[in-house]
Design an enzyme around this catalytic site. Structure first.
Site, mmCIF file in Angstrom:
data_model
loop_
_atom_site.group_PDB
_atom_site.id
_atom_site.type_symbol
_atom_site.label_atom_id
_atom_site.label_comp_id
_atom_site.label_asym_id
_atom_site.label_seq_id
_atom_site.Cartn_x
_atom_site.Cartn_y
_atom_site.Cartn_z
ATOM 1 N N GLU A 77 83.353 53.540 57.149
ATOM 2 C CA GLU A 77 84.769 53.917 57.295
ATOM 3 C C GLU A 77 85.607 52.757 57.832
ATOM 4 O O GLU A 77 85.353 52.267 58.934
ATOM 5 C CB GLU A 77 84.884 55.125 58.248
ATOM 6 C CG GLU A 77 86.317 55.630 58.369
ATOM 7 C CD GLU A 77 86.462 56.798 59.354
ATOM 8 O OE1 GLU A 77 85.442 57.376 59.773
ATOM 9 O OE2 GLU A 77 87.618 57.113 59.695
ATOM 10 N N LYS A 257 84.793 63.948 66.789
ATOM 11 C CA LYS A 257 84.417 63.131 65.615
ATOM 12 C C LYS A 257 84.808 61.671 65.871
ATOM 13 O O LYS A 257 84.073 60.740 65.561
ATOM 14 C CB LYS A 257 85.102 63.669 64.352
ATOM 15 C CG LYS A 257 84.611 63.043 63.046
ATOM 16 C CD LYS A 257 85.351 61.769 62.669
ATOM 17 C CE LYS A 257 84.846 61.210 61.344
ATOM 18 N NZ LYS A 257 85.535 59.959 60.966
ATOM 19 N N ASP A 273 67.900 57.505 65.389
ATOM 20 C CA ASP A 273 68.102 58.741 64.622
ATOM 21 C C ASP A 273 69.509 59.293 64.908
ATOM 22 O O ASP A 273 69.743 59.923 65.944
ATOM 23 C CB ASP A 273 67.013 59.740 65.053
ATOM 24 C CG ASP A 273 66.990 60.992 64.216
ATOM 25 O OD1 ASP A 273 68.046 61.374 63.691
ATOM 26 O OD2 ASP A 273 65.912 61.602 64.105
ATOM 27 N N HIS A 370 94.996 52.974 59.711
ATOM 28 C CA HIS A 370 93.969 53.421 58.776
ATOM 29 C C HIS A 370 94.260 52.945 57.361
ATOM 30 O O HIS A 370 93.414 52.390 56.695
ATOM 31 C CB HIS A 370 93.944 54.957 58.746
ATOM 32 C CG HIS A 370 92.794 55.525 59.484
ATOM 33 N ND1 HIS A 370 91.732 56.098 58.865
ATOM 34 C CD2 HIS A 370 92.536 55.591 60.800
ATOM 35 C CE1 HIS A 370 90.869 56.507 59.768
ATOM 36 N NE2 HIS A 370 91.336 56.212 60.963
HETATM 37 P P1 NDP Z 1 57.224 56.847 67.773
HETATM 38 O O1 NDP Z 1 56.368 57.882 67.183
HETATM 39 O O2 NDP Z 1 57.352 55.568 67.052
HETATM 40 O O3 NDP Z 1 56.694 56.662 69.252
HETATM 41 C C1 NDP Z 1 57.084 55.597 70.019
HETATM 42 C C2 NDP Z 1 55.906 54.700 70.194
HETATM 43 O O4 NDP Z 1 56.336 53.454 70.675
HETATM 44 C C3 NDP Z 1 54.946 55.230 71.217
HETATM 45 O O5 NDP Z 1 54.013 56.094 70.647
HETATM 46 C C4 NDP Z 1 54.318 53.971 71.773
HETATM 47 O O6 NDP Z 1 53.141 53.665 71.084
HETATM 48 C C5 NDP Z 1 55.284 52.852 71.374
HETATM 49 N N1 NDP Z 1 55.800 52.194 72.566
HETATM 50 C C6 NDP Z 1 55.769 50.871 72.802
HETATM 51 N N2 NDP Z 1 56.348 50.560 73.956
HETATM 52 C C7 NDP Z 1 56.757 51.717 74.498
HETATM 53 C C8 NDP Z 1 57.442 52.047 75.699
HETATM 54 N N3 NDP Z 1 57.809 51.110 76.576
HETATM 55 N N4 NDP Z 1 57.733 53.339 75.930
HETATM 56 C C9 NDP Z 1 57.395 54.310 75.054
HETATM 57 N N5 NDP Z 1 56.732 54.055 73.902
HETATM 58 C C10 NDP Z 1 56.413 52.773 73.616
HETATM 59 O O7 NDP Z 1 58.699 57.341 68.008
HETATM 60 P P2 NDP Z 1 59.294 58.463 68.922
HETATM 61 O O8 NDP Z 1 58.281 59.320 69.578
HETATM 62 O O9 NDP Z 1 60.261 57.777 69.796
HETATM 63 O O10 NDP Z 1 60.024 59.363 67.842
HETATM 64 C C11 NDP Z 1 61.149 58.858 67.196
HETATM 65 C C12 NDP Z 1 61.084 59.170 65.722
HETATM 66 O O11 NDP Z 1 60.865 60.559 65.530
HETATM 67 C C13 NDP Z 1 62.381 58.864 65.032
HETATM 68 O O12 NDP Z 1 62.092 58.170 63.854
HETATM 69 C C14 NDP Z 1 62.945 60.242 64.718
HETATM 70 O O13 NDP Z 1 63.774 60.187 63.580
HETATM 71 C C15 NDP Z 1 61.709 61.042 64.496
HETATM 72 N N6 NDP Z 1 61.765 62.495 64.633
HETATM 73 C C16 NDP Z 1 62.841 63.161 65.131
HETATM 74 C C17 NDP Z 1 62.815 64.518 65.259
HETATM 75 C C18 NDP Z 1 63.998 65.184 65.875
HETATM 76 O O14 NDP Z 1 64.876 64.528 66.362
HETATM 77 N N7 NDP Z 1 64.073 66.513 65.869
HETATM 78 C C19 NDP Z 1 61.661 65.308 64.844
HETATM 79 C C20 NDP Z 1 60.559 64.507 64.398
HETATM 80 C C21 NDP Z 1 60.622 63.159 64.279
HETATM 81 P P3 NDP Z 1 51.719 53.784 71.769
HETATM 82 O O15 NDP Z 1 51.145 54.982 71.130
HETATM 83 O O16 NDP Z 1 51.058 52.506 71.448
HETATM 84 O O17 NDP Z 1 51.924 53.962 73.238
#
Ligand code: NDP
Length: 422
Positions: A77, A257, A273, A370
């Protein structure tokens, strides 16, 4: 000196290199790596058939908690980045915002049962007895988050309607946390099923973050003046608009918005997200069963006070952040070194965006700025290339801002350039 918005994209990148914000490498990536690697694109989503490019811009000089930030924004936008800059400029004249985010970055996950053969009270009592087993189960489901200093912090039991809901408060450290929370919730749900003697209806995080980020700003009214309207009058009208948004849902939704124009663009730029943030924001706006403005303004002693409250479910690791090279550069430009810093900047940006929109509304009107910017879009739609774009936009300043005018002007530019044959 040429202003940032007057430079070419290449000059802007060079400017950021000179300022130490980008490296040559980053600038090259931004210039050449506009498409994702095929493997990344094909593995990021299902049924991938192509890529969809959007411009990445930067709002400059937003002061948050005494530090100056540049904020990368991805948006289609026209006028969103310009408005963010304008709001940031006015905030800077007043020392910037103060912002605070929850010290512990947590998400809530809920495990819900709709049938419990042993009855409501017995089932709740039984679940309470297993508090420590739930803690152990959560730790085993995601041991790495414990090693990073996070994990399950609190278990509460609620009874909305006819349901039993177990709420897990999970510290997700630097991640947005949806996958972490869902992994833990599903494991705990399976365990609880054996005590409840029935299947869980659902086990998933809620997109309403438990606590909001709060950004505030105090503005001297004279810094709000436009060419024709004194700052005090502008401030009074902003307060009136803010009050209107608290009693008129039609205004409140557009008010919000405008706030999300900035926040969503800055969230998208980092590969976070946007749907999670938008859903959480609008739910928070309606938390008292009436849809409210997320930002409100009032005035005392010739000072305009703004306050924005918004829950922000974002992370600086995980999700798509690592796979998207441009998201990594955006994170670097924004200096989002912690989730809290990122949340503070996002909330401050939302407040700046809100101020710019309200000031335009009560001043010259939203359409002036705009449509001036929309002219570029119309020129592109009409088929203008190269210097034809700027020429068409320039001539459109004195005509109707519509596609027919853009096409007509473009035709005239091209006709004037055709060398007549004799
Ligand atoms: P991830 O599954 O990628 O988890 C984050 C990973 O980052 C952890 O598992 C961890 O890996 C690693 N990590 C590295 N450094 C750190 C740190 N300092 N702190 C925490 N984690 C660290 O992502 P999220 O759990 O954040 O989930 C986000 C995703 O989920 C987005 O893509 C979103 O779109 C999607 N999503 C959203 C939903 C919703 O909003 N309703 C539903 C389902 C999915 P390690 O295991 O090595 O520790």
């Amino acid at each position: 000196m040429t202003k940032f918005y007057e430079m070419t994209p290449c000059e802007r990148r060079q400017c950021l290199i000179r300022e130490g914000i980008l490296t040559e490498n980053d600038a090259n990536t931004l210039e050449s790596d506009i498409a994702l690697d095929d493997t990344v694109a094909n593995n990021l989503i299902e049924n991938q058939i192509g890529q969809f490019a959007l411009p990445l811009g930067v709002a400059r000089g937003l002061i948050v908690n005494g530090k100056k930030y540049d904020i990368p924004m991805v948006v289609e936008e026209p006028s969103v980045v310009a408005a963010a800059n304008n709001g940031a400029r006015i905030f800077a004249l007043n020392g910037g915002t103060t912002a605070q985010s929850p010290a512990q970055h947590t998400v809530l996950a809920e495990i819900v049962f709709d049938t419990f053969p042993d009855g409501l009270n017995n089932t709740i009592h039984c679940l309470q007895q297993h508090h420590d087993d739930i803690i152990t189960c959560a730790a085993q489901a995601k041991p790495s988050i414990l090693q990073r200093g996070g994990g399950l912090r609190k278990i509460t039991i609620d009874t909305p309607g006819r349901f039993i809901k177990i709420v897990l408060t999970i510290d997700v450290q630097a991640a947005m946390g949806a996958n972490i929370a869902n992994t833990i919730a599903e494991a705990v749900a399976h365990l609880c099923e054996q005590w409840v003697h029935s299947d869980a209806l659902t086990a998933i995080l809620t997109n309403l973050a438990p606590e909001p980020t709060i950004a505030t700003v105090t503005l001297k009214t004279e810094t709000l003046a436009t060419k024709n309207i004194p700052g005090e009058r502008i401030a009074q009208k902003i307060v009136a608009l803010s009050e209107l948004a608290t009693c008129d849902i039609d205004r409140a939704v557009t008010h919000n918005k405008g706030i999300m124009n900035g926040i969503t663009s800055a969230v998208l730029a980092t590969g976070n997200d946007t749907r999670a943030v938008e859903a959480g924001a609008h739910c928070y706006a309606a938390r008292n069963h009436q849809y409210y403005p997320l930002a409100q303004w009032d005035m005392t002693n010739n000072l305009l006070h703004g306050r924005l409250e918004i829950p922000l479910q974002v992370g600086i690791v995980g999700g798509a952040i690592r796979s998207l090279p441009t998201a990594r550069i955006a994170q670097k430009i924004g200096r989002y070194h912690s989730v809290q810093t990122y949340q503070n900047i996002l909330a401050s940006l939302g407040l700046a965006q809100n101020l710019a929109a309200l000031r335009a509304l009560v001043g010259p009107g939203i359409q002036k700025g705009h449509m001036a910017l929309q002219a570029r879009n119309l020129a592109l739609t009409a088929g203008a290339h190269g210097d034809e774009i700027a020429l068409t936009v320039q001539k459109m300043q004195s005509t109707a801002k519509d596609l027919a005018s853009a096409q007509q002007i473009l035709q005239e530019i091209r006709a004037a350039r055709t060398i007549p044959t004799v």
